[in-house]
Write an enzyme that holds these catalytic residues in place. Structure first.
Site, PDB file in Angstrom:
ATOM      1  N   ARG A  59      69.494  20.719  23.199  1.00 11.55           N
ATOM      2  CA  ARG A  59      69.360  21.886  24.070  1.00 11.55           C
ATOM      3  C   ARG A  59      68.141  21.791  24.977  1.00 11.55           C
ATOM      4  O   ARG A  59      68.255  21.942  26.192  1.00 11.55           O
ATOM      5  CB  ARG A  59      69.204  23.115  23.160  1.00 11.55           C
ATOM      6  CG  ARG A  59      69.739  24.393  23.658  1.00 11.55           C
ATOM      7  CD  ARG A  59      69.608  25.380  22.503  1.00 11.55           C
ATOM      8  NE  ARG A  59      69.692  24.659  21.242  1.00 11.55           N
ATOM      9  CZ  ARG A  59      70.824  24.514  20.555  1.00 11.55           C
ATOM     10  NH1 ARG A  59      71.910  25.069  20.969  1.00 11.55           N
ATOM     11  NH2 ARG A  59      70.842  23.824  19.433  1.00 11.55           N
ATOM     12  N   THR A  60      66.984  21.549  24.405  1.00  8.70           N
ATOM     13  CA  THR A  60      65.766  21.574  25.198  1.00  8.70           C
ATOM     14  C   THR A  60      65.762  20.467  26.248  1.00  8.70           C
ATOM     15  O   THR A  60      65.416  20.694  27.407  1.00  8.70           O
ATOM     16  CB  THR A  60      64.535  21.425  24.273  1.00  8.70           C
ATOM     17  OG1 THR A  60      64.589  22.437  23.282  1.00  8.70           O
ATOM     18  CG2 THR A  60      63.251  21.551  25.055  1.00  8.70           C
ATOM     19  N   LYS A  87      58.396  -0.680  19.287  1.00  8.75           N
ATOM     20  CA  LYS A  87      57.668  -1.942  19.166  1.00  8.75           C
ATOM     21  C   LYS A  87      56.194  -1.714  18.867  1.00  8.75           C
ATOM     22  O   LYS A  87      55.400  -2.644  18.908  1.00  8.75           O
ATOM     23  CB  LYS A  87      57.807  -2.756  20.452  1.00  8.75           C
ATOM     24  CG  LYS A  87      59.250  -3.105  20.776  1.00  8.75           C
ATOM     25  CD  LYS A  87      59.336  -3.841  22.102  1.00  8.75           C
ATOM     26  CE  LYS A  87      60.790  -4.043  22.508  1.00  8.75           C
ATOM     27  NZ  LYS A  87      60.899  -4.460  23.907  1.00  8.75           N
ATOM     28  N   ARG A 109      58.251  15.976  23.978  1.00 13.53           N
ATOM     29  CA  ARG A 109      58.416  16.474  22.614  1.00 13.53           C
ATOM     30  C   ARG A 109      57.914  15.396  21.673  1.00 13.53           C
ATOM     31  O   ARG A 109      58.219  14.214  21.844  1.00 13.53           O
ATOM     32  CB  ARG A 109      59.878  16.769  22.312  1.00 13.53           C
ATOM     33  CG  ARG A 109      60.110  16.972  20.817  1.00 13.53           C
ATOM     34  CD  ARG A 109      61.417  17.584  20.511  1.00 13.53           C
ATOM     35  NE  ARG A 109      61.455  18.962  20.988  1.00 13.53           N
ATOM     36  CZ  ARG A 109      62.460  19.788  20.719  1.00 13.53           C
ATOM     37  NH1 ARG A 109      63.492  19.369  20.001  1.00 13.53           N
ATOM     38  NH2 ARG A 109      62.453  21.012  21.166  1.00 13.53           N
ATOM     39  N   HIS A 137      56.094  25.587  20.899  1.00 15.27           N
ATOM     40  CA  HIS A 137      57.229  25.237  21.732  1.00 15.27           C
ATOM     41  C   HIS A 137      57.257  26.312  22.826  1.00 15.27           C
ATOM     42  O   HIS A 137      58.052  27.241  22.788  1.00 15.27           O
ATOM     43  CB  HIS A 137      58.515  25.260  20.886  1.00 15.27           C
ATOM     44  CG  HIS A 137      59.728  24.722  21.590  1.00 15.27           C
ATOM     45  ND1 HIS A 137      59.738  24.390  22.925  1.00 15.27           N
ATOM     46  CD2 HIS A 137      60.985  24.474  21.142  1.00 15.27           C
ATOM     47  CE1 HIS A 137      60.950  23.952  23.253  1.00 15.27           C
ATOM     48  NE2 HIS A 137      61.722  23.995  22.189  1.00 15.27           N
TER      49      HIS A 137
END
Lengths: 331, 165
Positions: A59-60, A87, A109, A137
């Site tokens: 969603r975000t 890596k 995020r 958030h």
């Protein structure tokens, strides 16, 4: 000169109520753009935005991408899986390499609380926090505020109860800070094992029974029970959780007033929220999703531009204009 | 001006009047009611906020406030009349034309302004003008409307009277 929000959006805790209201007010006209046949305005043309997602998100990430594209920005999505992060590249090295490709903004995020601030202090691009660990958030908090404001108008004196897994929830923290700055009375309700220690220090009321929360609140923000953490033994079982804390139709029918039901998604139907409620008349869960795009467009718009060197150059040329819209006074 | 709009469009059929935020919207509302008085027809009205289409958006400092845009009638095949308070450089009108193009393809677009103060920087002209004035580039024309300013007036503010910060 920076924008009225500063360089970055890291959380709602550092924002003033005026800044939060500026974002919400700016989001209003952006709602209309998503209703147009051609859902696009040229405001961020030529800006490059990287969506850097170290944790999974549907969603975000999609919401940010729509917001960016509807403002005509160029976007690149980087997911941790399949990138050089695997890596062993550090966060700062990843970001510096991106900056060397001349980007303007990073939407990030990350699983670690504080990652967004860490990055913002080390790169010149604007940083927007799309969720950092269990910290904040902010755009989710803002879209919750916008959805509440759509229904209640002025939020001062309203009561919102955040229900469920507050312990693991960055949405809960952004909500608590954002709501309190706008004068909302905030409560939390959930099993004590899923409430942070000393939650009272946030200045919130603690309600132990979901029935009491429904009786007290104008709106419930029902958090997702983070089932992936179920092994840690926070609660006996999801069935028992539903029996004790689930928001069910039977419980809502006893509410003394029309109560608004919100959920940040993804929902566990039949656990923290019943399908009857999620799809019922009190639910504004899909309005939240729609508002998410408008709020993110507003944040992108407010953080972008304002390049002082270009502004100086422009001052010489055009002078004042009769029909131009008014400018904000905010610095 | 209301009569000129009707004449220019051969009546009120397919006519839509679109005001540019903010004072153009109020002026558009007045024109709509004047046309209703003389023709007995309520012409559809829309509003346009051109902020996101400005050509200087990447260079100006604090973000300008964005107002609402409302074109619920649709403009496809219509005779659109854009209404603004003051016509100066023409850049606002350029932005408005770009924005209208994103809503559809009108049969024709005309421009009506209350004051034309000259000083164009783009090849744009108004079809209907309330008043033409010739003033210096530093001077300012303030159009005031009842709803926003508490009175209705056009005031020319000379550059010398400006208190620049």
């Amino acid at each position: 000169m920076t924008s009225a929000l500063g360089k970055d959006l890291l959380g709602l805790e550092p924002l003033s109520s005026e800044q939060i209201l500026l974002i919400l007010d700016t989001a209003e006209p952006f709602k209309e753009i998503s209703e147009r046949a051609i859902k696009k305005v040229p405001a961020l043309r030529g800006q490059t935005i990287v969506n850097l997602f170290f944790e999974s998100s549907t969603r975000t990430r999609i919401s940010f991408e729509f917001a960016e594209k509807r403002l005509s920005a160029d976007t690149v999505n980087v997911a941790a899986s399949g990138s050089s992060v695997l890596k062993g590249e550090t966060l700062v090295d990843t970001a510096r390499n991106l900056e060397a490709m001349r980007i303007d903004m990073v939407v990030m995020r990350h699983g670690a609380s504080g990652a967004a601030q860490f990055l913002a202090e080390r790169i010149e691009s604007n940083v927007i926090n799309a969720g950092d660990g269990t910290h904040e958030h902010p755009t989710q908090g803002l879209l919750d505020l916008l959805t509440l404001r759509d229904h209640f108008g002025d939020l001062k004196g309203r009561r919102v109860c955040i229900c469920g897994d507050v312990l693991h929830s960055r949405v809960a923290r952004s909500n608590i800070w954002g709501l309190q700055k706008l004068g909302v009375e905030v409560a939390v309700c959930g099993p004590r094992s899923l409430l942070p220690n000393a939650i009272e220090e946030f200045g919130v009321r603690v309600i132990d029974r979901i029935e009491e929360a429904i009786e007290w609140a104008d709106a419930l923000n029902v958090l997702r029970l983070q089932l992936e953490r179920m092994t840690a033994g926070y609660i006996p079982s999801s069935r028992e959780y539903n029996r004790v804390f689930g928001v069910t139709r039977e419980r809502l029918e006893r509410a003394p007033r029309d109560i608004l039901i919100m959920h940040p998604g993804p929902m566990n139907r039949g656990v923290e929220i019943d399908s009857d409620v999620a799809d019922g008349p009190h639910s504004v869960i899909l309005n939240q999703v729609t508002n998410g795009i408008a709020v993110r467009m507003a944040v992108l718009y407010l953080l972008s531009g304002g390049r002082p060197e270009l502004a100086e150059a422009a001052k010489g040329g055009t002078g004042r204009r009769g029909g131009a819209p008014e400018m904000t006074e905010a610095a | 001006m209301a009569n000129e709009i009707v004449e220019l469009n051969d009546g009120t059929a397919d006519l839509i009047i679109v005001g540019i935020q903010r004072r153009g919207v109020q002026l558009a509302g007045r024109l709509v009611s004047l046309i209703e008085e003389s023709e007995g027809v309520e012409v559809p009205q829309g509003s346009l906020d051109i902020t996101l289409y400005r050509d200087d958006l990447q260079t100006i400092g604090p973000r300008p406030v964005v107002g609402p845009t409302s074109l619920q009638w649709g403009i496809e095949g219509m005779n659109v009349v854009i209404v603004d308070d003051v016509l100066y450089t023409g850049r606002t009108v350029r932005a408005a034309l770009d924005e209208l193009a994103d809503f559809g393809r009108p049969a024709r677009i005309a421009l009506a302004v209350l004051v034309d103060r000259g000083g164009r920087e783009l090849p744009i002209h108004a079809d209907i003008v309330g008043k033409r004035v010739l003033i210096e580039p530093g001077d300012r024309v303030d159009v005031m409307v009842d709803d926003l300013d508490g009175r209705t007036a056009v005031v020319i503010v000379p550059a010398s009277a400006e208190e620049e910060p």
